[in-house]
Scaffold this motif. Structure first.
Motif, mmCIF file in Angstrom:
data_model
loop_
_atom_site.group_PDB
_atom_site.id
_atom_site.type_symbol
_atom_site.label_atom_id
_atom_site.label_comp_id
_atom_site.label_asym_id
_atom_site.label_seq_id
_atom_site.Cartn_x
_atom_site.Cartn_y
_atom_site.Cartn_z
ATOM 1 N N ALA A 111 11.041 -2.739 -17.151
ATOM 2 C CA ALA A 111 11.018 -4.196 -16.495
ATOM 3 C C ALA A 111 12.047 -3.964 -15.373
ATOM 4 N N GLY A 112 13.123 -3.859 -15.310
ATOM 5 C CA GLY A 112 14.139 -3.533 -14.471
ATOM 6 C C GLY A 112 13.780 -2.847 -13.417
ATOM 7 N N ILE A 113 13.105 -1.500 -13.412
ATOM 8 C CA ILE A 113 12.656 -0.822 -12.517
ATOM 9 C C ILE A 113 11.503 -1.291 -11.572
ATOM 10 N N ALA A 114 10.497 -2.033 -12.482
ATOM 11 C CA ALA A 114 9.311 -2.733 -11.908
ATOM 12 C C ALA A 114 9.983 -3.998 -10.927
ATOM 13 N N LEU A 115 10.912 -4.675 -11.568
ATOM 14 C CA LEU A 115 11.333 -5.721 -10.739
ATOM 15 C C LEU A 115 11.903 -5.310 -9.178
ATOM 16 N N LEU A 116 12.487 -4.291 -9.393
ATOM 17 C CA LEU A 116 13.175 -3.712 -7.837
ATOM 18 C C LEU A 116 12.057 -3.238 -7.107
ATOM 19 N N TRP A 117 11.097 -2.287 -7.718
ATOM 20 C CA TRP A 117 10.025 -1.681 -7.359
ATOM 21 C C TRP A 117 9.056 -2.524 -6.378
ATOM 22 N N ALA A 119 9.622 -5.982 -5.657
ATOM 23 C CA ALA A 119 10.394 -6.922 -4.679
ATOM 24 C C ALA A 119 10.949 -6.359 -3.502
ATOM 25 N N LEU A 120 11.323 -4.868 -3.584
ATOM 26 C CA LEU A 120 11.608 -4.280 -2.451
ATOM 27 C C LEU A 120 10.355 -3.720 -1.394
ATOM 28 N N GLY A 121 9.358 -3.189 -2.220
ATOM 29 C CA GLY A 121 8.090 -2.959 -1.628
ATOM 30 C C GLY A 121 7.542 -4.234 -0.726
ATOM 31 N N GLU A 122 7.388 -5.343 -1.409
ATOM 32 C CA GLU A 122 6.689 -6.509 -0.772
ATOM 33 C C GLU A 122 7.608 -7.119 0.294
ATOM 34 N N ALA A 123 8.916 -6.672 0.264
ATOM 35 C CA ALA A 123 9.803 -7.505 1.419
ATOM 36 C C ALA A 123 9.815 -6.311 2.484
ATOM 37 N N GLY A 131 1.756 1.260 -4.873
ATOM 38 C CA GLY A 131 0.456 1.431 -5.320
ATOM 39 C C GLY A 131 -0.367 0.327 -4.722
ATOM 40 N N LYS A 132 0.231 -0.868 -4.034
ATOM 41 C CA LYS A 132 -0.827 -1.878 -3.187
ATOM 42 C C LYS A 132 -1.188 -1.114 -1.976
ATOM 43 N N ARG A 133 -0.197 -0.474 -1.514
ATOM 44 C CA ARG A 133 -0.408 0.078 0.095
ATOM 45 C C ARG A 133 -1.467 1.190 -0.328
ATOM 46 N N ALA A 134 -1.382 2.015 -1.312
ATOM 47 C CA ALA A 134 -2.234 3.120 -1.567
ATOM 48 C C ALA A 134 -3.813 2.633 -1.590
ATOM 49 N N PHE A 135 -3.765 1.372 -2.177
ATOM 50 C CA PHE A 135 -5.244 1.004 -2.371
ATOM 51 C C PHE A 135 -5.610 -0.114 -1.443
ATOM 52 N N GLY A 136 -4.891 -0.420 -0.261
ATOM 53 C CA GLY A 136 -5.262 -1.431 0.808
ATOM 54 C C GLY A 136 -4.825 -2.600 0.471
ATOM 55 N N LEU A 137 -3.668 -3.213 -0.305
ATOM 56 C CA LEU A 137 -3.113 -4.482 -0.556
ATOM 57 C C LEU A 137 -1.822 -4.837 0.182
ATOM 58 N N ILE A 138 -1.691 -6.156 0.628
ATOM 59 C CA ILE A 138 -0.334 -6.391 0.777
ATOM 60 C C ILE A 138 0.120 -7.724 0.219
ATOM 61 N N ALA A 139 1.193 -7.979 0.054
ATOM 62 C CA ALA A 139 1.706 -9.497 -0.351
ATOM 63 C C ALA A 139 2.347 -10.340 0.814
ATOM 64 N N ALA A 150 13.946 -12.458 -0.976
ATOM 65 C CA ALA A 150 14.327 -13.543 -2.027
ATOM 66 C C ALA A 150 12.955 -14.071 -2.373
ATOM 67 N N ARG A 151 11.995 -14.133 -1.487
ATOM 68 C CA ARG A 151 10.783 -14.687 -1.938
ATOM 69 C C ARG A 151 10.002 -13.448 -2.808
ATOM 70 N N ALA A 152 9.950 -12.540 -2.473
ATOM 71 C CA ALA A 152 9.294 -11.223 -3.179
ATOM 72 C C ALA A 152 10.010 -11.037 -4.626
#
Length: 234
Positions: A111-117, A119-123, A131-139, A150-152
């Protein structure tokens, strides 16, 4: 006059449920590996304790049932005795404690790793986890703009609501035309296909089929083990 929406919000297609799941599951594999590496000592200790407790539980129950059959004891009195047996209760407690020790640290680490993983990736300039970028997605936000940290981060915290609804919040991403999950509505975000991607990429589809095949293989293995157990009892 209202200002026109950004071009990204007009031309980009929302990511569908299975597309989003493919990206999430790819991230989860990496996150769970990191979490296991960080907690492996406690996980192994907990599993060893649970296994030892299970062996004690099985051995004690088998012995009690064997003694009951030899003495002609009825099943009702046997079940009552087993429920009150201190050795059985202690063994069951050992199994429970071992399972908790093996799962809780790993779950909290995930849970802790996923939260930062996420949030940091989407910001980040990537606007998404690996994973999102590997499969062509963005937030993005609702207008298609890049998320601030903050939003991420808030989006990840809002994800708890999607899990607490027994994943009904995630299933909202199946509904067209926006394909937004519950945490997207709470955080005011969207998941879009990056660039000019109009369909789920082939690697994402192959990744989903790989999971299906792995699940079928696991079911076949479990069924074979069950048949082997029945044969050994017979």
């Amino acid at each position: 006059m209202n200002a026109p929406a950004p071009a990204a919000a007009i031309t980009r297609v929302p990511g569908g449920f299975w597309h989003r799941y493919a990206a999430w599951s790819l991230d989860f594999v990496v996150i769970s590996m990191i979490a296991w590496f960080a907690t492996r000592a406690r996980v192994h200790a907990g599993l060893d304790a649970a296994l030892a407790g299970w062996q004690q539980l099985f051995g004690r129950a088998s012995q009690a049932m064997s003694d009951a059959l030899l003495s002609g004891r009825d099943l009702h009195s046997l079940s009552q005795a087993l429920m009150q047996d201190p050795a059985l209760r202690a063994a069951a407690g050992t199994v429970q404690d071992g399972i908790v020790q093996a799962t809780l640290p790993f779950a909290f680490a995930c849970a802790g790793i996923a939260l930062l993983w996420h949030a940091l990736g989407e910001a980040s300039p990537w606007q998404g986890s690996p994973g999102k970028r590997a499969f062509g997605l963005i937030a993005t936000d609702i207008d298609g703009n890049r998320l601030g940290f903050a939003r991420a981060f808030a989006r990840q915290l809002a994800g708890v609501a999607s899990w607490l609804t027994l994943n009904l919040g995630h299933l909202l991403a199946m509904l067209p035309p926006q394909h937004r999950a519950l945490h997207d509505y709470i955080a005011g975000t969207r998941v879009l296909r990056a660039g000019d991607v109009q369909r789920m990429p082939l690697p994402a589809k192959l990744w989903l089929w790989l999971q299906v095949l792995a699940g079928l293989a696991a079911l076949a293995w479990a069924f074979a083990r069950y048949l082997a157990l029945l044969a050994s009892i017979g």
